[in-house]
Scaffold this motif. Structure first.
Motif, PDB file in Angstrom:
ATOM      1  N   THR A   1      45.836  -6.342  42.322  1.00 48.27           N
ATOM      2  CA  THR A   1      45.821  -5.246  41.351  1.00 48.27           C
ATOM      3  C   THR A   1      46.671  -5.585  40.135  1.00 48.27           C
ATOM      4  OG1 THR A   1      45.441  -3.585  43.073  1.00 48.27           O
ATOM      5  CG2 THR A   1      46.363  -2.810  40.996  1.00 48.27           C
ATOM      6  N   VAL A   2      47.842  -6.158  40.369  1.00 51.65           N
ATOM      7  CA  VAL A   2      48.723  -6.531  39.256  1.00 51.65           C
ATOM      8  C   VAL A   2      48.042  -7.569  38.374  1.00 51.65           C
ATOM      9  CG1 VAL A   2      50.914  -7.613  38.644  1.00 51.65           C
ATOM     10  CG2 VAL A   2      50.830  -5.964  40.519  1.00 51.65           C
ATOM     11  N   VAL A   3      47.442  -8.576  38.979  1.00 56.55           N
ATOM     12  CA  VAL A   3      46.780  -9.626  38.203  1.00 56.55           C
ATOM     13  C   VAL A   3      45.542  -9.068  37.499  1.00 56.55           C
ATOM     14  CG1 VAL A   3      45.547 -11.833  38.388  1.00 56.55           C
ATOM     15  CG2 VAL A   3      47.721 -11.514  39.566  1.00 56.55           C
TER      16      VAL A   3
ATOM     17  N   ALA B   1      53.802  -3.712  38.020  1.00 55.45           N
ATOM     18  CA  ALA B   1      53.894  -3.119  39.360  1.00 55.45           C
ATOM     19  C   ALA B   1      54.819  -1.914  39.360  1.00 55.45           C
ATOM     20  CB  ALA B   1      54.387  -4.167  40.347  1.00 55.45           C
ATOM     21  N   ASN B   2      55.905  -1.994  38.596  1.00 53.18           N
ATOM     22  CA  ASN B   2      56.831  -0.865  38.509  1.00 53.18           C
ATOM     23  C   ASN B   2      56.141   0.348  37.887  1.00 53.18           C
ATOM     24  OD1 ASN B   2      59.405   0.437  38.700  1.00 53.18           O
ATOM     25  ND2 ASN B   2      59.772   0.005  36.534  1.00 53.18           N
ATOM     26  N   PHE B   3      55.320   0.101  36.865  1.00 56.51           N
ATOM     27  CA  PHE B   3      54.559   1.202  36.255  1.00 56.51           C
ATOM     28  C   PHE B   3      53.684   1.873  37.300  1.00 56.51           C
ATOM     29  CE2 PHE B   3      50.985   3.243  34.409  1.00 56.51           C
ATOM     30  CZ  PHE B   3      51.393   3.750  33.186  1.00 56.51           C
ATOM     31  N   LEU B   4      52.902   1.082  38.033  1.00 57.36           N
ATOM     32  CA  LEU B   4      51.977   1.649  39.009  1.00 57.36           C
ATOM     33  C   LEU B   4      52.720   2.365  40.129  1.00 57.36           C
ATOM     34  CD1 LEU B   4      49.411  -1.286  39.145  1.00 57.36           C
ATOM     35  CD2 LEU B   4      49.054   0.969  38.128  1.00 57.36           C
ATOM     36  N   ASP B   5      53.836   1.801  40.531  1.00 55.05           N
ATOM     37  CA  ASP B   5      54.659   2.439  41.565  1.00 55.05           C
ATOM     38  C   ASP B   5      55.124   3.814  41.096  1.00 55.05           C
ATOM     39  OD1 ASP B   5      56.323   2.739  43.898  1.00 55.05           O
ATOM     40  OD2 ASP B   5      58.026   2.058  42.702  1.00 55.05           O
TER      41      ASP B   5
ATOM     42  N   TRP C   1      51.531   4.999  43.084  1.00 61.53           N
ATOM     43  CA  TRP C   1      50.808   4.037  43.915  1.00 61.53           C
ATOM     44  C   TRP C   1      51.217   4.160  45.382  1.00 61.53           C
ATOM     45  CZ3 TRP C   1      46.835   0.862  42.687  1.00 61.53           C
ATOM     46  CH2 TRP C   1      46.471  -0.105  43.638  1.00 61.53           C
ATOM     47  N   ARG C   2      50.235   4.116  46.268  1.00 65.40           N
ATOM     48  CA  ARG C   2      50.489   4.206  47.704  1.00 65.40           C
ATOM     49  C   ARG C   2      50.175   2.868  48.356  1.00 65.40           C
ATOM     50  NH1 ARG C   2      47.821  10.232  48.784  1.00 65.40           N
ATOM     51  NH2 ARG C   2      49.429  11.387  47.634  1.00 65.40           N
ATOM     52  N   THR C   3      51.213   2.222  48.845  1.00 66.17           N
ATOM     53  CA  THR C   3      51.092   0.881  49.400  1.00 66.17           C
ATOM     54  C   THR C   3      50.105   0.849  50.560  1.00 66.17           C
ATOM     55  OG1 THR C   3      53.388   0.453  48.791  1.00 66.17           O
ATOM     56  CG2 THR C   3      52.387  -1.057  50.390  1.00 66.17           C
ATOM     57  N   GLY C   4      49.219  -0.131  50.513  1.00 68.52           N
ATOM     58  CA  GLY C   4      48.290  -0.344  51.615  1.00 68.52           C
ATOM     59  C   GLY C   4      47.044   0.498  51.575  1.00 68.52           C
TER      60      GLY C   4
ATOM     61  N   PRO D   1      25.872   3.643  39.963  1.00 67.77           N
ATOM     62  CA  PRO D   1      26.827   3.433  41.047  1.00 67.77           C
ATOM     63  C   PRO D   1      27.725   4.654  41.240  1.00 67.77           C
ATOM     64  CG  PRO D   1      26.738   1.505  39.626  1.00 67.77           C
ATOM     65  CD  PRO D   1      25.957   2.585  38.937  1.00 67.77           C
ATOM     66  N   ALA D   2      28.012   4.973  42.496  1.00 63.24           N
ATOM     67  CA  ALA D   2      28.862   6.122  42.840  1.00 63.24           C
ATOM     68  C   ALA D   2      30.065   5.613  43.634  1.00 63.24           C
ATOM     69  CB  ALA D   2      28.080   7.133  43.658  1.00 63.24           C
ATOM     70  N   PHE D   3      31.191   6.296  43.461  1.00 56.91           N
ATOM     71  CA  PHE D   3      32.423   5.851  44.104  1.00 56.91           C
ATOM     72  C   PHE D   3      33.207   7.049  44.627  1.00 56.91           C
ATOM     73  CE2 PHE D   3      31.259   3.234  40.502  1.00 56.91           C
ATOM     74  CZ  PHE D   3      31.217   1.958  41.050  1.00 56.91           C
ATOM     75  N   LEU D   4      33.832   6.883  45.774  1.00 54.55           N
ATOM     76  CA  LEU D   4      34.873   7.804  46.195  1.00 54.55           C
ATOM     77  C   LEU D   4      36.200   7.163  45.830  1.00 54.55           C
ATOM     78  CD1 LEU D   4      33.714   9.160  49.676  1.00 54.55           C
ATOM     79  CD2 LEU D   4      33.654  10.318  47.452  1.00 54.55           C
ATOM     80  N   VAL D   5      37.022   7.895  45.084  1.00 51.59           N
ATOM     81  CA  VAL D   5      38.270   7.331  44.577  1.00 51.59           C
ATOM     82  C   VAL D   5      39.466   8.131  45.102  1.00 51.59           C
ATOM     83  CG1 VAL D   5      37.172   6.358  42.532  1.00 51.59           C
ATOM     84  CG2 VAL D   5      38.120   8.659  42.419  1.00 51.59           C
ATOM     85  N   PHE D   6      40.540   7.387  45.400  1.00 45.37           N
ATOM     86  CA  PHE D   6      41.738   7.964  46.001  1.00 45.37           C
ATOM     87  C   PHE D   6      42.885   8.000  44.989  1.00 45.37           C
ATOM     88  CE2 PHE D   6      39.144   5.984  49.288  1.00 45.37           C
ATOM     89  CZ  PHE D   6      39.050   6.986  50.245  1.00 45.37           C
ATOM     90  N   ARG D   7      44.058   8.273  45.516  1.00 42.35           N
ATOM     91  CA  ARG D   7      45.237   8.428  44.664  1.00 42.35           C
ATOM     92  C   ARG D   7      45.542   7.167  43.866  1.00 42.35           C
ATOM     93  NH1 ARG D   7      48.062   8.941  41.361  1.00 42.35           N
ATOM     94  NH2 ARG D   7      50.067   9.949  41.109  1.00 42.35           N
ATOM     95  N   ASN D   8      45.271   5.996  44.421  1.00 45.97           N
ATOM     96  CA  ASN D   8      45.604   4.771  43.695  1.00 45.97           C
ATOM     97  C   ASN D   8      44.722   4.573  42.463  1.00 45.97           C
ATOM     98  OD1 ASN D   8      47.688   4.180  45.378  1.00 45.97           O
ATOM     99  ND2 ASN D   8      46.640   2.574  46.526  1.00 45.97           N
ATOM    100  N   PHE D   9      43.524   5.122  42.477  1.00 42.92           N
ATOM    101  CA  PHE D   9      42.698   5.090  41.268  1.00 42.92           C
ATOM    102  C   PHE D   9      43.366   5.895  40.163  1.00 42.92           C
ATOM    103  CE2 PHE D   9      39.298   6.398  38.428  1.00 42.92           C
ATOM    104  CZ  PHE D   9      38.577   5.226  38.257  1.00 42.92           C
ATOM    105  N   ASP D  10      43.957   7.016  40.531  1.00 41.14           N
ATOM    106  CA  ASP D  10      44.657   7.842  39.551  1.00 41.14           C
ATOM    107  C   ASP D  10      45.865   7.100  38.974  1.00 41.14           C
ATOM    108  OD1 ASP D  10      42.852   9.882  40.094  1.00 41.14           O
ATOM    109  OD2 ASP D  10      44.151  10.822  41.584  1.00 41.14           O
ATOM    110  N   ALA D  11      46.541   6.319  39.806  1.00 45.73           N
ATOM    111  CA  ALA D  11      47.682   5.543  39.321  1.00 45.73           C
ATOM    112  C   ALA D  11      47.227   4.527  38.279  1.00 45.73           C
ATOM    113  CB  ALA D  11      48.387   4.850  40.484  1.00 45.73           C
ATOM    114  N   ILE D  12      46.103   3.857  38.537  1.00 45.23           N
ATOM    115  CA  ILE D  12      45.567   2.912  37.563  1.00 45.23           C
ATOM    116  C   ILE D  12      45.153   3.652  36.289  1.00 45.23           C
ATOM    117  CG2 ILE D  12      43.762   1.217  37.110  1.00 45.23           C
ATOM    118  CD1 ILE D  12      43.629   0.728  40.142  1.00 45.23           C
ATOM    119  N   TYR D  13      44.527   4.810  36.456  1.00 41.22           N
ATOM    120  CA  TYR D  13      44.107   5.625  35.317  1.00 41.22           C
ATOM    121  C   TYR D  13      45.301   5.956  34.419  1.00 41.22           C
ATOM    122  CZ  TYR D  13      42.218   9.726  32.840  1.00 41.22           C
ATOM    123  OH  TYR D  13      41.833  10.630  31.880  1.00 41.22           O
ATOM    124  N   GLY D  14      46.464   6.129  35.018  1.00 39.01           N
ATOM    125  CA  GLY D  14      47.651   6.438  34.244  1.00 39.01           C
ATOM    126  C   GLY D  14      48.053   5.339  33.285  1.00 39.01           C
TER     127      GLY D  14
END
Length: 401
Positions: A116-118, A225-229, A233-236, A295-308
């Motif tokens: 994700t970071v890369v 990574a600090n930004f996403l954290d 961001w939810r690890t795993g 294409p359709a997707f189910l997106v979780f909390r980590n998608f919102d972190a990237i959106y930020g």
């Protein structure tokens, strides 16, 4: 001339008359003098402000770019075709190996996986190849004095000055402040932080005493990574996954924010695109970036972190998809609802080469579809009897081949 009128003329490209340009230059110098006290209250030294604004001229071309962001104007299939192409996937996988030690330490400290970071690095600057070309002090100073959102850009401008004042950023090279460059809106460095974000979230990961997101790859990766954290961001946990919708599913009112338990989606007949059950996980929203036929997707909390990181769903999907590809994942299973798919960067360069061979002056063959390339595309579309919209797609490329 009132500032709002001057900005409107700039945005409309109506500043050809020398008197208007001169009047705008005078207004910019007046603005710089007016903002000196504001800068001091924002923590910029008086000596620093004088140094940073000495000889500074407005760049009014950035004003009309305020309403021209590709994330909101480019069809999603064009946007992703260029950002998540085979070249960027291959380069990213190589860099995952090259920087494995640093990325492992980053993941251990911040809980964000290396892919994700890369992926952010790849989308934001093509892994450090493209930082942007506009002098940051000039762009942000201009946007702080002209156009809409002046207060926001002034804050970013002052934050940039503080970073230089404090020694995180240096302008002591041969180009001085002009060598500190980034995007038209002021984002810069390997992962394109805005100055205020840099001020809040940049970290000195290489322990050299400076938070340098321009010259230090470890600092840039760790800061991302600090930004996403900090964005939640939810690890795993995954960002989401592609799904197949049952016939007749009512998608009205659905979206990234309208999250439901996976059990409810499963009960409604939603399955992973490979036909497997949804499994377990937190609540998810249904993302349909091209409507229910794409294409359709189910997106979780980590998608919102990237959106930020950049508030556009197409952008977040590009990061998420590139991260999946870096892990060995496949392209989306469902085709985009178009009969004229987008072009990869290699295909864009091929298109430019073909246009140049037909006598069009498009400048450098770089895969960037600027004004000259779009004008050439329109001319060829007219010749071929296509809709002359300036868009580069597979149909035009095949016709020119």
């Amino acid at each position: 001339m009132p500032s709002i009128l001057w900005a409107a003329l700039a945005a409309a490209g109506l500043l050809a008359a020398p008197s208007l340009r001169a009047q705008g230059a005078d207004e910019f110098q007046t603005c710089l003098k007016t903002l000196k006290d504001d800068a001091r209250r924002a923590g910029v030294s008086a000596a620093g402000y004088d140094k940073f604004t000495d000889g500074l001229q407005a760049d009014l071309s950035v004003v009309k770019l305020l309403d021209d962001q590709p994330e909101f104007k480019t069809p999603i299939w064009d946007y992703l075709a260029a950002l998540v192409d085979e070249q960027r996937v291959a380069d990213g996988r190589a860099l995952l190996n090259q920087h494995k030690e640093v990325l492992d330490k980053v993941a251990q400290r911040f809980g964000v996986d290396a892919a994700t970071v890369v992926a952010v690095w790849g989308v934001e600057s093509d892994y450090g190849r493209s930082f942007g070309k506009r002098p940051l002090l000039q762009s942000l100073g201009t946007l702080g004095c002209f156009g809409r959102r002046q207060a926001y850009f002034r804050g970013e401008w002052f934050a940039l000055m503080r970073l230089i004042d404090q020694g995180d950023l240096r302008i002591d090279g041969p180009q001085g402040a002009a060598g500190l460059v980034g995007s038209w809106a002021g984002a810069f460095g390997h992962t394109q932080f805005m100055p205020s974000t840099y001020q809040r979230l940049a970290v000195d990961f290489d322990a050299d005493g400076r938070r340098d997101l321009v010259a230090s790859i470890p600092d840039a990766l760790a800061s991302t990574a600090n930004f996403l954290d900090k964005a939640g961001w939810r690890t795993g946990e995954p960002w989401g996954f592609e799904v197949k919708l049952p016939e007749g599913l009512d998608t009205k009112g659905q979206g990234r924010k309208a999250k439901k338990p996976l059990a409810e989606w499963a009960q409604a007949g939603v399955k992973r695109v490979d036909g497997k059950p949804l499994g377990e996980g937190g609540p998810a929203g249904l993302l349909l970036p091209a409507g229910p036929k794409g294409p359709a997707f189910l997106v979780f909390r980590n998608f919102d972190a990237i959106y930020g990181y950049n508030a556009a769903e197409s952008y977040a999907l590009a990061i998420a998809h590139l991260a999946d590809r870096l892990r060995g994942g496949s392209p989306f299973a469902t085709a985009w609802p178009t009969d004229d798919a987008g072009l990869s960067r290699a295909e864009r360069r091929e298109l430019q080469t073909l246009l140049a061979a037909k006598g069009h002056a498009i400048g450098e063959i770089d895969g960037m579809l600027g004004a000259a390339t779009r004008a050439a595309i329109k001319a060829e579309q007219q010749r071929l009897g296509f809709a002359a919209d300036g868009r580069a797609g597979q149909k035009l490329l095949k016709a020119l081949r």
